[in-house]
Scaffold this active site. Structure first.
Site, PDB file in Angstrom:
ATOM      1  N   LYS A  34     -12.024   0.464  -1.729  1.00  0.00           N
ATOM      2  CA  LYS A  34     -11.005   1.145  -2.526  1.00  0.00           C
ATOM      3  C   LYS A  34     -11.471   1.200  -3.982  1.00  0.00           C
ATOM      4  O   LYS A  34     -12.265   2.059  -4.340  1.00  0.00           O
ATOM      5  CB  LYS A  34      -9.657   0.460  -2.343  1.00  0.00           C
ATOM      6  CG  LYS A  34      -9.098   0.661  -0.926  1.00  0.00           C
ATOM      7  CD  LYS A  34      -7.747   0.038  -0.745  1.00  0.00           C
ATOM      8  CE  LYS A  34      -7.106   0.413   0.594  1.00  0.00           C
ATOM      9  NZ  LYS A  34      -7.893   0.075   1.784  1.00  0.00           N
ATOM     10  N   HIS A  86      -5.397  -3.352  -2.345  1.00  0.00           N
ATOM     11  CA  HIS A  86      -5.068  -2.308  -3.318  1.00  0.00           C
ATOM     12  C   HIS A  86      -4.970  -2.862  -4.741  1.00  0.00           C
ATOM     13  O   HIS A  86      -4.738  -2.099  -5.684  1.00  0.00           O
ATOM     14  CB  HIS A  86      -3.764  -1.615  -2.941  1.00  0.00           C
ATOM     15  CG  HIS A  86      -3.892  -0.686  -1.783  1.00  0.00           C
ATOM     16  ND1 HIS A  86      -4.266   0.633  -1.919  1.00  0.00           N
ATOM     17  CD2 HIS A  86      -3.712  -0.890  -0.455  1.00  0.00           C
ATOM     18  CE1 HIS A  86      -4.302   1.205  -0.728  1.00  0.00           C
ATOM     19  NE2 HIS A  86      -3.976   0.306   0.182  1.00  0.00           N
ATOM     20  N   SER A 126       0.789  -1.233   0.000  1.00  0.00           N
ATOM     21  CA  SER A 126       0.000   0.000   0.000  1.00  0.00           C
ATOM     22  C   SER A 126       0.818   1.277   0.000  1.00  0.00           C
ATOM     23  O   SER A 126       0.340   2.317  -0.459  1.00  0.00           O
ATOM     24  CB  SER A 126      -0.940   0.011   1.206  1.00  0.00           C
ATOM     25  OG  SER A 126      -0.218  -0.095   2.418  1.00  0.00           O
TER      26      SER A 126
END
Length: 411
Positions: free
Chosen positions: A258, A229, A195
């Site tokens: 996300k 992610h 990340s």
């Protein structure tokens, strides 16, 4: 009770954080949003900044779906049908048809037998790892894994743990070999996309190593990947790090907060494991799920992701990330080699990192300083995150500001 003595101790610690440049400070508050217009992407307005417009370069909403009218319509319709909240935890009466429909879709999307959703990916990681650790379990973990994995290992209290050097698969193998004959079960856990850096694990290589030594552990080697992610943002069809590397984890954890632009977390695996986790995972059993309307939103996003519009967004996202990454390198800044829309600008100094962030804010750009202890000392950086609702105009504007900063203040 005034808590005078405690307050003095806490204030001293807060002052030290500020002096060292590690304090996060007051949170910026978004008070309004201007939808994309012309050559510009969305613009955000902050409390205390009047009518000043900001480009948000620190959002996890990689696909830019949060303003999608189809998704918003689905959320409104589902909320009117089922109400605004689930009203209970899953096993009591909080499971709605949209929850199960979403779990089936996520399993299909990732090519697994089953899925289960959580209130967040953080809660998924903490609950899943602690549920699978026994007194005879060892854990092998990448040194740059996310905080949720670090805390999950602490809370689960495995028999032993081995932290291998970042993306060093020989060291990973050494870690596994060191536990042969010492434990019944081994867990290899890693981020998919890391990340803070945007680089990613070679999941095919990890699985090959795990398969090589699986026979040496009575209760198998289990591979767990947190690809929060990666899912929805990475790979030709948005299947994340698995798609990029050709590997496949035993348990793949993702987020819906996300790239999908909504809220919540999930895990996909085989039916036995997900059934076991529903019975044993405290962060699932004792926490309300996402709302029925949030689940419906993710279903809609997955539908869009698997059609021409989704492919167009992914292609646009990849092009913008490439433009920005190449742009900051040409300006003389340092970054991490990757194709992911996380593009870190490595500053390697806490004070200078804060100064650059403030300069960006002065110029209408929201970006986040990443300092110790989030990253090791000497790795201080600014994490830029490209979204599909950014435009070429937006990216070039940010690059121009970074160019001015380098000429004016960088030394």
């Amino acid at each position: 009770m005034p808590l005078t003595r405690l307050n003095e101790i806490l204030q001293k610690e807060l002052d030290e954080l500020k002096t060292e440049g590690r304090a996060k400070g007051k949170e910026l508050i978004i008070v309004d949003v201007k939808k994309p217009e012309g050559e510009k992407g969305p613009r955000f307005f902050l409390k205390g900044f009047g009518d000043k417009e900001f480009i948000r370069m620190n959002s996890n909403s990689y696909l830019g779906m949060q303003f999608n009218e189809e998704v918003i319509k689905v959320e409104e319709e589902t909320a009117r049908k089922f109400g605004i909240g689930p009203g209970a935890v899953r096993f009591i009466s909080g499971t709605y048809i949209t929850h199960r429909d979403l779990e089936k879709k996520l399993a299909q999307f990732h090519g697994r037998e089953d899925a289960m959703i959580f209130s967040s990916a953080y809660m998924a990681v903490v609950g899943i790892i602690s549920s699978l650790v026994t007194p005879e379990t060892v854990i092998i973990s990448d040194e740059l894994n996310h905080n949720c994995i670090i805390n999950a290992i602490r809370l689960s209290r495995p028999k032993e743990r081995y932290i291998y050097k970042h993306l060093d698969y020989k060291d990973l193998e050494n870690g596994i070999k060191s536990f042969i004959g010492k434990a019944k079960r081994a867990i290899v856990v890693t981020d998919g996309v890391f990340s803070m850096r945007g680089d990613y694990a070679d999941l095919k290589k990890i699985q090959e190593i795990a398969d090589r030594y699986d026979k040496d552990f009575e209760e198998n080697i289990i591979t767990i990947v947190d690809d929060s992610h990666g899912v929805g943002a990475f790979g030709p069809t948005g299947r994340g790090t698995e798609e990029i590397t050709g590997g496949k984890a035993d348990l793949l954890i993702g987020t819906m907060g996300k790239a999908y632009g909504v809220n919540g977390g999930y895990v996909v695996s085989n039916k036995v494991i997900t059934t076991y986790l529903r019975e044993k995972t405290i962060t699932y059993i004792y926490s309300n799920p996402v709302t029925p309307s949030e689940a419906a939103c993710v279903l809609k996003v997955l539908e869009i992701l698997d059609c021409k519009e989704g492919q167009k967004r992914l292609s646009h996202l990849k092009e913008l990330a490439k433009l920005f990454r190449e742009g900051i390198v040409k300006l003389g800044y340092e970054t991490v080699v990757s194709e992911h829309p996380i593009v870190p600008l490595l500053v390697r100094d806490a004070t200078k990192t804060i100064d650059l962030v403030n300069y960006l804010i002065d110029n209408g750009i929201l970006a986040t300083a990443i300092n110790y202890p989030v990253v090791p000392r000497g790795s201080e950086s600014i994490r830029f995150q490209i979204n599909a609702d950014h435009t070429t105009f937006d990216i070039n504007y940010v690059l121009n500001v970074l160019e001015r900063y380098r000429k004016e203040r960088w030394s």
